[in-house]
Structure formats: C-alpha cells, structure tokens
Design an enzyme around this catalytic site. Sequence first.
Site, PDB file in Angstrom:
ATOM      1  N   ASP A 123       0.853  -1.207   0.000  1.00  0.00           N
ATOM      2  CA  ASP A 123       0.000   0.000   0.000  1.00  0.00           C
ATOM      3  C   ASP A 123       0.882   1.247   0.000  1.00  0.00           C
ATOM      4  OD1 ASP A 123       0.881  -0.550   2.713  1.00  0.00           O
ATOM      5  OD2 ASP A 123      -0.485   1.029   3.355  1.00  0.00           O
ATOM      6  N   HIS A 443       1.854  -8.840  -3.802  1.00  0.00           N
ATOM      7  CA  HIS A 443       0.768  -7.905  -3.485  1.00  0.00           C
ATOM      8  C   HIS A 443       1.434  -6.542  -3.286  1.00  0.00           C
ATOM      9  CE1 HIS A 443      -3.210  -6.793  -1.880  1.00  0.00           C
ATOM     10  NE2 HIS A 443      -2.528  -5.991  -1.072  1.00  0.00           N
ATOM     11  N   ASP A 486       1.899 -17.673  -4.717  1.00  0.00           N
ATOM     12  CA  ASP A 486       2.476 -16.584  -5.516  1.00  0.00           C
ATOM     13  C   ASP A 486       1.365 -15.933  -6.321  1.00  0.00           C
ATOM     14  OD1 ASP A 486       4.035 -14.811  -6.853  1.00  0.00           O
ATOM     15  OD2 ASP A 486       5.016 -16.297  -8.146  1.00  0.00           O
ATOM     16  N   GLU A 495       2.623 -10.243   0.203  1.00  0.00           N
ATOM     17  CA  GLU A 495       2.842  -8.805   0.186  1.00  0.00           C
ATOM     18  C   GLU A 495       4.334  -8.549   0.377  1.00  0.00           C
ATOM     19  OE1 GLU A 495       0.231  -6.521   2.725  1.00  0.00           O
ATOM     20  OE2 GLU A 495       1.017  -4.603   1.998  1.00  0.00           O
TER      21      GLU A 495
END
Length: 515
Positions: A123, A443, A486, A495
């Site tokens: 993020d 991610h 994966d 992530e």
Amino acid sequence: MRRSGSQSVAFRGKIGEPAKDPDTGDLVQIAEFSGLTKAGKYYLEAPGVGRSWEFSIGADAFARAFYLSMRSYYGQRCGTAVDLGPKFPGYKHAACHAQGAYHVSSGKSGAAPSSKGWHDAGDYGRYIVNSGISTGTLLWTWEVFGARLKQIKLDLPETGNGTPDILNEIRWNLDWMLSMQDSDGGVWAKQTSERFCDFVPPEKDGSVSYVIGSGKEPYKTSCATADFAAVMAIAARVYRPFDASYADKCLVAARAAWGWLEKNPEVHFRNPAGVSTGEYGDNNCGDELLWASAELNRTTSDTVYEKYFLDHYAAFLKTIRATEPPGWADVGALGLWTYALGHGKNADAAAAITHASTDAANQIVARTAKNLYRTSLTASNYIWGSNGVAANYGMQLLVTNELKKDQRYVDTAFDNLHYLLGRNTFSISWVTQVGENPYHHPHHRPSGGLAEPWPGLLSGGPNRGRQDDAMRKKLPNGPPAKMYLDELASYASNEIAINWNAPLVFVLAGTLVAN
Ligand SMILES: [Zn+2]
C-alpha cells in the site's frame, strides 16, 4: 554439480538418505557440495531427482541481490517521480501523494506537509512504527558493514554527492519522519489515506495523505515517538561525518521526542473512527523506550539516558530469544544490542547482554543444523511475514557475531539467506528479479499488471494463518511451510514490506567483501 554452459562435471558427491521434514511434509535429501569453491555458475543434478536452477559460487554471488534489495527503497519513494533507469525500462512512476492534511484525529487542522518517505508495503501508507525498525535496521547495516558499503552506488538521483548511497536513500525516509514531529516533541503515528486505495500506480491515488493521530489528547503516541527518537539518535551519529548540521537536526529531534516521552511513556495508538489503513498497534511501549534510551546514550553519553537504560534493561534480557527475533512491536533486543555494540560503560550490563545473545544464538545454530532446509524458522514462526522472521534471525546471528566472533553464527545467518533465495520447498527465490526462479506476483500496487514485478522485493512468505481469501480457497490447511501462494491477491503470504526487506539488506551486506 555441473558447470552452467558446458554442462561438464565440476564436483561429484554422495546424496544423503531421504528424511521427512515436518514443516513441509517433504522427503528431503541433503546434497553436500561445500568442497566446490571455485567461482562459477553451476547447477546440481541428482539421478532420479532432476536438476536444480542455476546458481553462482563466488565472492560476489550476492552483490546483485544486495544492490536490488537496497535499491528497492528508491522504488518505494513517495513524493517524487521515480525511474529505475534504462536497465529497468518501464519501472517508473510520477510524483505522488503531494496533498497532505491534518486528520481530525491529529489534534490539528488544515494543510499538512506530505513530503518524502517510503511507501510502507503493498500500500501507499507511511507509518512511523514500521519506518522506525526499518530505518533503524538500515542505519545499523551502515554502522556494522559500512566499510563494505561506502563505495556501492545505487544509481540514485543523489549518487555522486559525496555521501554513500545507502545513506542517501535512508535520508529520504528520515526527512519524512522529521516532518511527523509536533512542536511539543511528540510524533504522530502515521500519514495515510483514510482507507486503502485501489490497485493503481501511486500517482493515480488521488486521496489526501492525512497526518493521523490517536483522536484524543495528547494525539501523538508513545511507541511511534520512541521509535522516532531511537532512529534520529542513530542518524545523529551516522550522518555526522557527512553533514554535521543534519546530524544536529536529528539529535535535536531525538532529544525533543525523549522529552515528550518522559511525560507520556504509555500512550497507545488505535485506528481512530473512519480510518482503516495499517494500525501497527502495540500495548506496551517499554521496549521502544528502552531502544530510544540506548541509542540516545550511545550517541550522546548523557547520563539521563544511560540511567533510564540501566534502570530498565534487565527485564528485557529474556526478550533476546532463540525462537523469536525482534520485530516492529518488539524492539527491546535492539536497545540491548546497541548498548553492548556501543561499548556501554556498565560492564555488568554489557556482559549480561552478550551472554543472553550468545546463549540464544547457540540454540539457533543447533536447531538450524537439524532443520533439513537449514532454516532457523520453527513451525510456529510461519506467521504473516515469516520471510522477514527468517531474515531477522540472520540479523540476530550477525549482530551476535559482532559481540562475540563465532563463524557458526555467520554461516547460520547465511543459511537463512539461502532459504530465502531458493533452498526451500518451492525452489523459489523470494526476492523479485533475483535468481533464475523468482516469484512473480507480489501484493504490491506498483507491480500490479506488470509481467515482472519491481525488483529487489522480499515476499512475506509462508503463513499458517492463511488470513486472505485466496489462501483459504486454494490452500487446504497443510504443513505450515507450504502455506504460500504466488498470487497478487494473497496479501497474507505475498505482500512486500519495508521492514522485511531491511533485515534482508542487513544479511546481504554481511556477505559482501570489503573493497
Ligand atoms: Zn506516494
């Protein structure tokens, strides 16, 4: 062992008997080829089993892995355009997250700075607590291995300015951290949007980056402020030879943070109403205060910090553990280690710290030697970010080696590196674009939709908790070390995060040869 290219035999050995590895359920046979020391590129072939991916033997075998994993922080830069250059075409983004504001939970209102820092993970948030351990680990990388790092160029906009590149990169995040300190010395917990944005490149995330506080007096919180104090105290000694006025600024900030902590030692952060980004919640800031006091003492030798450290350190000796290395919520060991590494004046304290460290390291060495993949991870270590745990075991062992030299600590630290780079049940490299068979689908918002992800990023790794839908749907509850996907959707196992990459950088630095 065969040579890559010519396929000629370079080494023959006998493969071990199959044995069952409980954490994976695999039948594992050990192929010992330590006798092959000639530099080159090789692969392993075992009749009836098959052949391995190719890998290098040589003094510089990990140089590129170090370059990419440290340079990955440049890729995570916020507040500026980033371009990895002609060797990595297409890996770029425009300036992002320039609009900052004080959230109602911060105790202030109106526009706020939103400048620099690293995107935390997959993020785009920036969090002081996680920045604390990440930046502290990278600064320690410099302090422990600086002689090997000072000539290494990371191809940054600042390269060639007279400061080593690792410090140029770290400063980008320090500057953001400095912007998060209030005039009373306290530090707000984070700067993020109110909720996670869609899977878009950073410049397409149009949300406001709020300075977010606890929602009530005193709005700033203790774990964040103490981590900040620790990191700024390290920065004050590390940057002194390169930029004395910057070092002064960091030290003033660290002292002010400590002053706030003396009045507010246990103010805890929880996400305020309407905010759902990462929390990094922690109900005990005593370990963060210990770390801050130890770093401030190491930098300044002021008795006020040493007194706090000596009054509190003994209770933390048991947190130097053989079964759980430090993490973002658990930094007491960092405080103990920096006291001993900095030759703290109290000989009894330093001896107790060294003893606790070697005791734990000896247990880790013995356990790892029995593990068939030669990782230090225990079955219960396969949690969210287990690859970061493996890297932190490596760091723990290398730090202990600084306290008391023992080649077994170094070798076992590197065993964890080998696990991360391919000697694991998936035969996969958990660092993007490193090795012949790296994972492909982190991610990580900037990597979404790319054929190959941004380079140098460590995956979170196997996670027995399986907290995302993709894992629950596709992975029956099996051996813990197998609980990995994966896939972009598997935020609980795939992530990336700055606090997992940092100990990887530390351990990789330990492999480098001084030049
Ligand atoms: Zn950004």
